[in-house]
Design a protein around this motif. Structure first.
Motif, PDB file in Angstrom:
ATOM      1  N   GLY A   1       0.845  -1.193   0.000  1.00  0.00           N
ATOM      2  CA  GLY A   1       0.000   0.000   0.000  1.00  0.00           C
ATOM      3  C   GLY A   1       0.876   1.236   0.000  1.00  0.00           C
ATOM      4  O   GLY A   1       1.483   1.575  -1.010  1.00  0.00           O
ATOM      5  N   THR A   2       0.962   1.878   1.157  1.00  0.00           N
ATOM      6  CA  THR A   2       1.832   3.055   1.258  1.00  0.00           C
ATOM      7  C   THR A   2       3.297   2.666   1.449  1.00  0.00           C
ATOM      8  O   THR A   2       4.184   3.467   1.160  1.00  0.00           O
ATOM      9  N   GLY A   3       3.564   1.465   1.947  1.00  0.00           N
ATOM     10  CA  GLY A   3       4.953   1.093   2.276  1.00  0.00           C
ATOM     11  C   GLY A   3       5.510   1.938   3.406  1.00  0.00           C
ATOM     12  O   GLY A   3       6.703   1.959   3.643  1.00  0.00           O
ATOM     13  N   LEU A   4       4.596   2.610   4.125  1.00  0.00           N
ATOM     14  CA  LEU A   4       5.023   3.595   5.134  1.00  0.00           C
ATOM     15  C   LEU A   4       5.035   3.022   6.548  1.00  0.00           C
ATOM     16  O   LEU A   4       4.062   2.413   6.987  1.00  0.00           O
ATOM     17  N   ARG A   5       6.140   3.186   7.222  1.00  0.00           N
ATOM     18  CA  ARG A   5       6.177   2.922   8.653  1.00  0.00           C
ATOM     19  C   ARG A   5       6.642   4.222   9.318  1.00  0.00           C
ATOM     20  O   ARG A   5       7.749   4.692   9.073  1.00  0.00           O
ATOM     21  N   ALA A   6       5.757   4.806  10.111  1.00  0.00           N
ATOM     22  CA  ALA A   6       6.095   6.027  10.839  1.00  0.00           C
ATOM     23  C   ALA A   6       6.290   5.644  12.288  1.00  0.00           C
ATOM     24  O   ALA A   6       5.513   4.849  12.820  1.00  0.00           O
ATOM     25  N   SER A   7       7.312   6.166  12.945  1.00  0.00           N
ATOM     26  CA  SER A   7       7.465   5.819  14.351  1.00  0.00           C
ATOM     27  C   SER A   7       8.092   6.935  15.169  1.00  0.00           C
ATOM     28  O   SER A   7       8.843   7.764  14.660  1.00  0.00           O
ATOM     29  N   LEU A   8       7.729   6.931  16.443  1.00  0.00           N
ATOM     30  CA  LEU A   8       8.256   7.905  17.387  1.00  0.00           C
ATOM     31  C   LEU A   8       8.925   7.161  18.530  1.00  0.00           C
ATOM     32  O   LEU A   8       8.381   6.179  19.024  1.00  0.00           O
ATOM     33  N   MET A   9      10.112   7.630  18.921  1.00  0.00           N
ATOM     34  CA  MET A   9      10.758   7.085  20.109  1.00  0.00           C
ATOM     35  C   MET A   9      10.463   8.051  21.251  1.00  0.00           C
ATOM     36  O   MET A   9      10.784   9.233  21.164  1.00  0.00           O
ATOM     37  N   MET A  10       9.808   7.547  22.297  1.00  0.00           N
ATOM     38  CA  MET A  10       9.383   8.438  23.380  1.00  0.00           C
ATOM     39  C   MET A  10       9.996   8.043  24.718  1.00  0.00           C
ATOM     40  O   MET A  10      10.133   6.863  25.016  1.00  0.00           O
ATOM     41  N   HIS A  11      10.348   9.060  25.500  1.00  0.00           N
ATOM     42  CA  HIS A  11      10.903   8.857  26.841  1.00  0.00           C
ATOM     43  C   HIS A  11       9.784   9.134  27.853  1.00  0.00           C
ATOM     44  O   HIS A  11       9.344  10.282  27.974  1.00  0.00           O
ATOM     45  N   LEU A  12       9.320   8.079  28.550  1.00  0.00           N
ATOM     46  CA  LEU A  12       8.130   8.206  29.388  1.00  0.00           C
ATOM     47  C   LEU A  12       8.381   7.781  30.843  1.00  0.00           C
ATOM     48  O   LEU A  12       7.663   6.936  31.393  1.00  0.00           O
ATOM     49  N   PRO A  13       9.375   8.384  31.507  1.00  0.00           N
ATOM     50  CA  PRO A  13       9.725   7.941  32.861  1.00  0.00           C
ATOM     51  C   PRO A  13       8.622   8.175  33.897  1.00  0.00           C
ATOM     52  O   PRO A  13       8.409   7.332  34.763  1.00  0.00           O
ATOM     53  N   ALA A  14       7.895   9.285  33.782  1.00  0.00           N
ATOM     54  CA  ALA A  14       6.903   9.592  34.821  1.00  0.00           C
ATOM     55  C   ALA A  14       5.693   8.668  34.710  1.00  0.00           C
ATOM     56  O   ALA A  14       5.097   8.296  35.719  1.00  0.00           O
ATOM     57  N   LEU A  15       5.327   8.291  33.486  1.00  0.00           N
ATOM     58  CA  LEU A  15       4.222   7.337  33.328  1.00  0.00           C
ATOM     59  C   LEU A  15       4.612   5.982  33.902  1.00  0.00           C
ATOM     60  O   LEU A  15       3.776   5.262  34.444  1.00  0.00           O
ATOM     61  N   VAL A  16       5.895   5.630  33.805  1.00  0.00           N
ATOM     62  CA  VAL A  16       6.368   4.374  34.387  1.00  0.00           C
ATOM     63  C   VAL A  16       6.372   4.485  35.911  1.00  0.00           C
ATOM     64  O   VAL A  16       5.830   3.623  36.608  1.00  0.00           O
ATOM     65  N   LEU A  17       6.934   5.571  36.432  1.00  0.00           N
ATOM     66  CA  LEU A  17       7.037   5.741  37.889  1.00  0.00           C
ATOM     67  C   LEU A  17       5.665   5.812  38.562  1.00  0.00           C
ATOM     68  O   LEU A  17       5.492   5.358  39.689  1.00  0.00           O
ATOM     69  N   THR A  18       4.675   6.384  37.887  1.00  0.00           N
ATOM     70  CA  THR A  18       3.349   6.501  38.489  1.00  0.00           C
ATOM     71  C   THR A  18       2.469   5.301  38.164  1.00  0.00           C
ATOM     72  O   THR A  18       1.287   5.293  38.502  1.00  0.00           O
TER      73      THR A  18
END
Ligand SMILES: [Zn+2]
Ligand SMILES: [Zn+2]
Lengths: 172, 354
Positions: free
Chosen positions: B170-187
């Motif tokens: 289809g689009t052949g598209l892979r879009a991705s974000l690398m996110m740093h989520l320490p507070a969501l882990v800690l809480t």
């Protein structure tokens, strides 16, 4: 707990993948985790555990009726058969899509959102495709404006449609 | 060539982008194949050589040359450490490294790389710092147009861009974000959020470590569906979800500062102290401590250390990079010693600059 990969060292690293709500946990030793770390890239590029998911779906579909003793149909261009495809999860050539269209359709509907491309069209190669797509859209709009008795707009759309159809005709 | 093996050359590692307190990097990948040729799966050496030639020709065309300059690196001409470094910088995939007939085309700012003879003939990749998926797509789209102006793609009106694996068609598209989520882990909110994300057609993975406690608290979020939506819809959907996650992470950070300031300050400063003085550091501990320090920088608890330290050291303390830097084959024990030294050195560098 022992490392699931080498079975020798203690598993000290625990790695989780979540794909479509499916959680898989890996228990690995430090050195296997490092190797797995390379595969991190894959996760980043998104090349993935999809392949596993994919072959899971394909196996599911092996229940499709098969005519006994008849040789399995193969792609005329590259020679790949559908069962070869289910094993490696990749096609041999672009024509495989056409060859295996019927068996691919239900799978695409399950893993993709539809079986019809609506995104980008190559600029040079796909010239007439974008015109055809625009024509389809304009015709719908024209129908709508006629129904809603916006006749001036309908006339404008009709002229545009004629123009595009002429263009398409002269291209082919 | 040596430039590509030194760390400073990647723009996404050197610079910040929008929302880079949470979004480390944005990446777009487009899978493309040349028409009337077998996919890499069944390609002979001759087929693969033809694809390499086509790409070599393409970078000389005016359409592509004006977006360059580009260098083409052939896997067969690189040593193992060199290839490993390219993997760690996310310029090539581990699979590409193993292929004798593969190559990568790179622009010196390393925003653009095109893998040749990977699973698909061509994989155009654009990687930018921070939250800039739109801009990364724009760039990939331009490269795609430039390539297509002199090359016929395997494209089907109904199925779109044809790829070796139907998960990319289809689009052949892979879009991705690398996110740093320490507070969501800690809480403790991370699992709930990640589960919700997977229910809207996106894939999430912890880069390392247990789901709710991913090593370095780094998560990769990407689209799964490539057929049936336009590129803009795919990116818009991912972007919309990302913005919600960013909001939740920011709220969780405020909550931590309000409700358990001493605990969080202690955790962050303790990690900083260990990174600044430890003599042995395995990669797991390094990632966790670096994540703490990065959070400390974002919360204003640690000052005088550059925010890029997490992503920079996350890449620079990988085995290939360490080996490249220190030369010899290293056992894990020696690597831990060198890793600790490298981190200490990097922290001193910031101190000296202040
Ligand atoms: Zn192991
Ligand atoms: Zn075929």
């Amino acid at each position: 707990m022992l490392c699931e990969r080498c079975g020798k060292n203690d598993a000290t690293v625990h790695y989780t993948e979540i794909v479509q709500g499916q959680k898989t946990v890996y228990h690995l030793c430090e050195s296997c985790a490092r190797e797995k770390g390379e595969e991190t890239y894959k996760a980043m590029a998104g090349a993935f555990a999809f392949n596993q998911l994919w072959s899971g779906l394909l196996n599911f579909d092996n229940s499709l009726p098969q005519v006994a003793n008849s040789p399995e149909p193969a792609c005329e261009t590259c020679g790949m058969t559908f069962s070869q495809f289910t094993k490696i999860g990749r096609f041999g050539c672009p024509d495989c899509y056409e060859t295996f269209a019927a068996r691919l359709e239900p799978l695409l509907k399950r893993i993709q959102s539809s079986d019809h491309h609506t995104g980008k069209v190559p600029k040079r190669q796909g010239g007439s495709i974008s015109v055809k797509r625009e024509l389809g859209k304009l015709k719908q709009e024209m129908q709508l404006s006629i129904m809603e008795e916006r006749f001036e707009e309908a006339a404008r759309l009709r002229d545009r449609i004629r123009y595009l159809e002429q263009q398409l005709g002269s291209q082919e | 060539m040596n430039n590509y093996l030194s760390q400073a050359s990647s723009k996404w590692l050197r610079e910040d982008g929008p929302e880079s307190d949470i979004v480390i990097s944005s990446r777009i990948r487009l899978a493309r194949n040349i028409s009337d040729r077998p996919f890499t799966t069944l390609a002979t050496d001759i087929n693969q050589a033809q694809v390499l030639n086509a790409m070599q020709g393409a970078i000389q065309t005016p359409e592509l040359a004006k977006m360059g300059p580009f260098d083409m690196l052939f896997m067969r001409e690189l040593n193992d450490v060199g290839k490993q470094v390219l993997v760690e910088k996310h310029l090539i995939s581990p699979a590409l490294k193993e292929s004798h007939n593969a190559a990568v085309v790179i622009r010196p700012d390393e925003e653009i790389s095109i893998m040749v003879n990977e699973e698909d003939h061509l994989r155009i990749q654009c990687m930018l710092p921070g939250n800039q998926l739109d801009k990364a797509y724009e760039l990939a789209d331009q490269i795609d147009d430039a390539l297509e102006s002199n090359m016929d793609y395997a494209f089907d009106e109904e199925k779109g861009y044809l790829t070796a694996c139907p998960t990319n068609v289809g689009t052949g598209l892979r879009a991705s974000l690398m996110m740093h989520l320490p507070a969501l882990v800690l809480t403790g909110q991370i699992n709930r959020i990640l589960t919700a994300v997977t229910q809207v057609g996106l894939a999430v993975r912890g880069i390392y470590g247990e789901g709710s406690d991913a090593l370095g608290n780094l998560f990769q979020i990407s689209n799964q569906v490539t057929l049936g939506h336009s590129e803009q819809d795919i990116i818009g959907n991912l972007e919309g979800v990302a913005l919600q996650i960013i909001e939740h992470e920011r709220a969780a950070r405020q909550y931590l500062m309000r409700e358990s300031k001493e605990t969080i300050e202690d955790r962050i400063c303790r990690s900083f102290g260990i990174l600044a003085y430890a003599r042995q550091m395995d990669s797991k501990e390094a990632m966790q401590r670096l994540s703490d320090v990065r959070l400390g920088i974002d919360l204003g608890i640690i000052k005088g250390v550059s925010a890029g330290i997490l992503k920079e050291l996350m890449v620079a303390t990988q085995p290939g990079f360490l080996q490249q830097q220190y030369g010899s084959e290293m056992n894990p024990g020696l690597r831990d010693v060198k890793r600790a030294a490298l981190i200490r050195e990097r922290l001193r560098m910031d101190e000296a600059n202040n």
